[in-house]
Design a protein around this motif. Structure first.
Motif, PDB file in Angstrom:
ATOM      1  N   ILE A   1       0.838  -1.203   0.000  1.00  0.00           N
ATOM      2  CA  ILE A   1       0.000   0.000   0.000  1.00  0.00           C
ATOM      3  C   ILE A   1       0.871   1.251   0.000  1.00  0.00           C
ATOM      4  O   ILE A   1       0.607   2.211  -0.733  1.00  0.00           O
ATOM      5  CB  ILE A   1      -0.962  -0.015   1.206  1.00  0.00           C
ATOM      6  CG1 ILE A   1      -1.983  -1.152   1.026  1.00  0.00           C
ATOM      7  CG2 ILE A   1      -1.666   1.320   1.371  1.00  0.00           C
ATOM      8  CD1 ILE A   1      -2.861  -1.389   2.224  1.00  0.00           C
ATOM      9  N   ALA A   2       1.930   1.240   0.803  1.00  0.00           N
ATOM     10  CA  ALA A   2       2.825   2.401   0.842  1.00  0.00           C
ATOM     11  C   ALA A   2       3.523   2.598  -0.496  1.00  0.00           C
ATOM     12  O   ALA A   2       3.656   3.727  -0.986  1.00  0.00           O
ATOM     13  CB  ALA A   2       3.852   2.235   1.958  1.00  0.00           C
ATOM     14  N   THR A   3       3.961   1.508  -1.094  1.00  0.00           N
ATOM     15  CA  THR A   3       4.623   1.601  -2.397  1.00  0.00           C
ATOM     16  C   THR A   3       3.649   2.091  -3.458  1.00  0.00           C
ATOM     17  O   THR A   3       3.981   2.951  -4.277  1.00  0.00           O
ATOM     18  CB  THR A   3       5.195   0.235  -2.805  1.00  0.00           C
ATOM     19  OG1 THR A   3       6.068  -0.219  -1.777  1.00  0.00           O
ATOM     20  CG2 THR A   3       5.957   0.326  -4.099  1.00  0.00           C
ATOM     21  N   LEU A   4       2.441   1.569  -3.438  1.00  0.00           N
ATOM     22  CA  LEU A   4       1.426   1.994  -4.395  1.00  0.00           C
ATOM     23  C   LEU A   4       1.086   3.469  -4.211  1.00  0.00           C
ATOM     24  O   LEU A   4       0.971   4.215  -5.202  1.00  0.00           O
ATOM     25  CB  LEU A   4       0.166   1.131  -4.253  1.00  0.00           C
ATOM     26  CG  LEU A   4      -0.957   1.407  -5.239  1.00  0.00           C
ATOM     27  CD1 LEU A   4      -0.494   1.100  -6.661  1.00  0.00           C
ATOM     28  CD2 LEU A   4      -2.171   0.568  -4.889  1.00  0.00           C
ATOM     29  N   ALA A   5       0.950   3.904  -2.962  1.00  0.00           N
ATOM     30  CA  ALA A   5       0.655   5.315  -2.700  1.00  0.00           C
ATOM     31  C   ALA A   5       1.805   6.196  -3.183  1.00  0.00           C
ATOM     32  O   ALA A   5       1.582   7.263  -3.778  1.00  0.00           O
ATOM     33  CB  ALA A   5       0.399   5.529  -1.216  1.00  0.00           C
ATOM     34  N   GLY A   6       3.023   5.773  -2.954  1.00  0.00           N
ATOM     35  CA  GLY A   6       4.178   6.538  -3.419  1.00  0.00           C
ATOM     36  C   GLY A   6       4.239   6.616  -4.931  1.00  0.00           C
ATOM     37  O   GLY A   6       4.528   7.673  -5.504  1.00  0.00           O
ATOM     38  N   LEU A   7       3.958   5.499  -5.588  1.00  0.00           N
ATOM     39  CA  LEU A   7       3.967   5.492  -7.048  1.00  0.00           C
ATOM     40  C   LEU A   7       2.871   6.379  -7.627  1.00  0.00           C
ATOM     41  O   LEU A   7       3.095   7.126  -8.581  1.00  0.00           O
ATOM     42  CB  LEU A   7       3.812   4.068  -7.570  1.00  0.00           C
ATOM     43  CG  LEU A   7       5.024   3.147  -7.393  1.00  0.00           C
ATOM     44  CD1 LEU A   7       4.666   1.731  -7.811  1.00  0.00           C
ATOM     45  CD2 LEU A   7       6.188   3.656  -8.207  1.00  0.00           C
TER      46      LEU A   7
END
Length: 134
Positions: free
Chosen positions: A5-11
Motif C-alpha cells: 500500500i505504501a509503495t502503491l501510494a508513493g507510485l
C-alpha cells in the motif's frame, strides 16, 4: 500488505506530480515561444523602411560581421535547441534520480514505521511530563 500500500501510494503520488509538472513545463514553454514570436514580429515591424528593404543583405552581413565597417562582432546567443538539449539530457535525469531517491526514502520510512512503539514512547513521555508538573 502495508508495504504494498505504501509503495502503491508513493507510485501514484509521484506519477501524479510528474504528470502535473510535465504539463506545466509544456504550457510554460509554449507561452514563452509565443511571446518570443510576438516580440520578434514587433521588432521586425518597428524597423525603419530602409532596413526592411535591405533585410536580406543585413542577414548576410550578420553571418560575416568583419565585412561591416565600424561594427563590433556580437557574441553568439545560445539557441533554444541547446537549452532543450541541456534540459532533456542533464537537468531532467538529475531531477528524476533525486526525486526517485526521496520517494524511496519516504516510502521506506512509512513501511518501517511502528505505530505501537511510537504510541508507547509518546505515552511514557506524556506521563513523565505530567508527573514532573505535579
Amino acid at each position: 500488505m502495508p508495504k504494498f500500500i505504501a509503495t502503491l501510494a508513493g507510485l501514484l503520488t509521484s506519477g501524479a506530480l510528474l504528470y502535473y509538472f510535465q504539463n506545466e513545463i509544456e504550457n510554460n514553454t509554449s507561452q514563452i515561444r509565443s511571446k518570443l514570436h510576438k516580440t520578434k514580429n514587433q521588432l521586425e515591424d518597428s524597423l525603419p523602411s530602409q532596413l526592411k528593404d535591405s533585410s536580406v543583405s543585413d542577414q548576410n552581413q550578420l553571418i560575416h560581421p568583419s565585412k561591416r565597417p565600424n561594427v563590433r562582432p556580437q557574441l553568439p546567443i545560445p539557441s533554444i535547441t541547446q537549452t532543450q538539449n541541456y534540459i532533456n539530457h542533464r537537468f531532467i535525469p538529475t531531477f528524476k534520480s533525486s526525486w526517485n531517491d526521496q520517494v524511496a526514502n519516504i516510502a521506506n520510512k512509512f513501511t518501517s514505521f511502528d505505530a505501537s512503539e511510537s504510541a508507547k514512547n509518546a505515552k511514557s513521555f506524556i506521563e513523565d511530563k505530567w508527573n514532573k508538573n505535579k
